[in-house]
Scaffold this motif. Structure first.
Motif, mmCIF file in Angstrom:
data_model
loop_
_atom_site.group_PDB
_atom_site.id
_atom_site.type_symbol
_atom_site.label_atom_id
_atom_site.label_comp_id
_atom_site.label_asym_id
_atom_site.label_seq_id
_atom_site.Cartn_x
_atom_site.Cartn_y
_atom_site.Cartn_z
ATOM 1 N N PRO A 133 4.247 9.079 -0.394
ATOM 2 C CA PRO A 133 3.519 8.140 -1.250
ATOM 3 C C PRO A 133 3.267 6.817 -0.532
ATOM 4 O O PRO A 133 4.125 6.316 0.209
ATOM 5 C CB PRO A 133 4.460 7.956 -2.447
ATOM 6 N N ARG A 134 2.104 6.254 -0.744
ATOM 7 C CA ARG A 134 1.691 5.033 -0.056
ATOM 8 C C ARG A 134 2.671 3.880 -0.297
ATOM 9 O O ARG A 134 2.997 3.148 0.623
ATOM 10 C CB ARG A 134 0.280 4.633 -0.490
ATOM 11 N N ASP A 135 3.153 3.719 -1.546
ATOM 12 C CA ASP A 135 4.045 2.595 -1.828
ATOM 13 C C ASP A 135 5.361 2.717 -1.059
ATOM 14 O O ASP A 135 5.899 1.723 -0.577
ATOM 15 C CB ASP A 135 4.300 2.441 -3.327
ATOM 16 N N ILE A 136 5.855 3.938 -0.893
ATOM 17 C CA ILE A 136 7.079 4.139 -0.122
ATOM 18 C C ILE A 136 6.824 3.839 1.349
ATOM 19 O O ILE A 136 7.626 3.181 2.009
ATOM 20 C CB ILE A 136 7.621 5.571 -0.316
ATOM 21 N N ALA A 137 5.700 4.306 1.866
ATOM 22 C CA ALA A 137 5.355 4.048 3.265
ATOM 23 C C ALA A 137 5.231 2.555 3.534
ATOM 24 O O ALA A 137 5.733 2.046 4.546
ATOM 25 C CB ALA A 137 4.067 4.776 3.637
ATOM 26 N N GLU A 138 4.578 1.824 2.629
ATOM 27 C CA GLU A 138 4.406 0.385 2.814
ATOM 28 C C GLU A 138 5.750 -0.342 2.743
ATOM 29 O O GLU A 138 6.004 -1.266 3.521
ATOM 30 C CB GLU A 138 3.421 -0.173 1.788
ATOM 31 N N ALA A 139 6.612 0.064 1.812
ATOM 32 C CA ALA A 139 7.935 -0.556 1.714
ATOM 33 C C ALA A 139 8.745 -0.274 2.982
ATOM 34 O O ALA A 139 9.431 -1.161 3.500
ATOM 35 C CB ALA A 139 8.676 -0.040 0.480
ATOM 36 N N ALA A 140 8.651 0.931 3.501
ATOM 37 C CA ALA A 140 9.368 1.277 4.732
ATOM 38 C C ALA A 140 8.840 0.464 5.907
ATOM 39 O O ALA A 140 9.618 -0.045 6.722
ATOM 40 C CB ALA A 140 9.243 2.782 5.012
ATOM 41 N N LYS A 141 7.531 0.318 6.007
ATOM 42 C CA LYS A 141 6.939 -0.502 7.073
ATOM 43 C C LYS A 141 7.438 -1.938 6.999
ATOM 44 O O LYS A 141 7.763 -2.556 8.004
ATOM 45 C CB LYS A 141 5.416 -0.500 6.986
ATOM 46 N N ALA A 142 7.488 -2.468 5.776
ATOM 47 C CA ALA A 142 7.911 -3.859 5.590
ATOM 48 C C ALA A 142 9.363 -4.064 5.989
ATOM 49 O O ALA A 142 9.752 -5.144 6.423
ATOM 50 C CB ALA A 142 7.704 -4.269 4.134
ATOM 51 N N ARG A 143 10.186 -3.029 5.860
ATOM 52 C CA ARG A 143 11.610 -3.150 6.146
ATOM 53 C C ARG A 143 12.001 -2.649 7.535
ATOM 54 O O ARG A 143 13.133 -2.830 7.950
ATOM 55 C CB ARG A 143 12.402 -2.368 5.104
ATOM 56 N N SER A 144 11.074 -2.037 8.216
ATOM 57 C CA SER A 144 11.433 -1.366 9.472
ATOM 58 C C SER A 144 11.802 -2.309 10.600
ATOM 59 O O SER A 144 12.522 -1.932 11.512
ATOM 60 C CB SER A 144 10.307 -0.435 9.915
ATOM 61 N N GLY A 145 11.338 -3.530 10.550
ATOM 62 C CA GLY A 145 11.704 -4.500 11.567
ATOM 63 C C GLY A 145 11.178 -4.144 12.938
ATOM 64 O O GLY A 145 10.269 -3.333 13.095
ATOM 65 N N PRO A 146 11.810 -4.742 13.969
ATOM 66 C CA PRO A 146 11.299 -4.573 15.321
ATOM 67 C C PRO A 146 11.429 -3.149 15.870
ATOM 68 O O PRO A 146 10.723 -2.786 16.799
ATOM 69 C CB PRO A 146 12.135 -5.557 16.151
ATOM 70 N N SER A 147 12.329 -2.354 15.294
ATOM 71 C CA SER A 147 12.487 -0.991 15.818
ATOM 72 C C SER A 147 11.338 -0.091 15.401
ATOM 73 O O SER A 147 11.115 0.960 15.993
ATOM 74 C CB SER A 147 13.816 -0.393 15.359
#
Length: 90
Positions: free
Chosen positions: A13-27
């Motif tokens: 789901p797009r919202d999960i992907a966007e939340a993961a991107k926002a939290r993924s940090g430099p890695s």
């Protein structure tokens, strides 16, 4: 030496992907998703172990779980006290 990697296409789901991107940090997103999948595999493996153990020994009761939580809490309290330089009776 790092683990070999492969490139995969996943759908989520797009919202999960966007939340993961926002939290993924430099890695980056790939490392974030890989860590999440690794944690899920660990949980699945633990659930399998629990299922086998309960089939052999019966289910763990709420009282047994609470007793172990109490032991853990007491051990952490003793460790914290020792780290602060105090003494605690065992």
């Amino acid at each position: 030496m790092s683990e070999p990697t492969g490139k995969y296409s996943i759908t989520m789901p797009r919202d999960i992907a966007e939340a993961a991107k926002a939290r993924s940090g430099p890695s980056g997103l790939s490392a974030y998703v890989a860590a999440a999948v690794a944690r899920q595999i660990e949980r699945d493996n633990l659930n399998e172990i629990i299922t086998v153990a309960e089939a052999e020994h019966g289910p763990v009761t709420d009282d047994e779980v609470q007793a172990l939580r109490d032991q853990l809490h007491q051990a952490r309290s003793r460790q914290t006290e020792r780290m602060r330089g105090g003494t605690s009776a065992a």
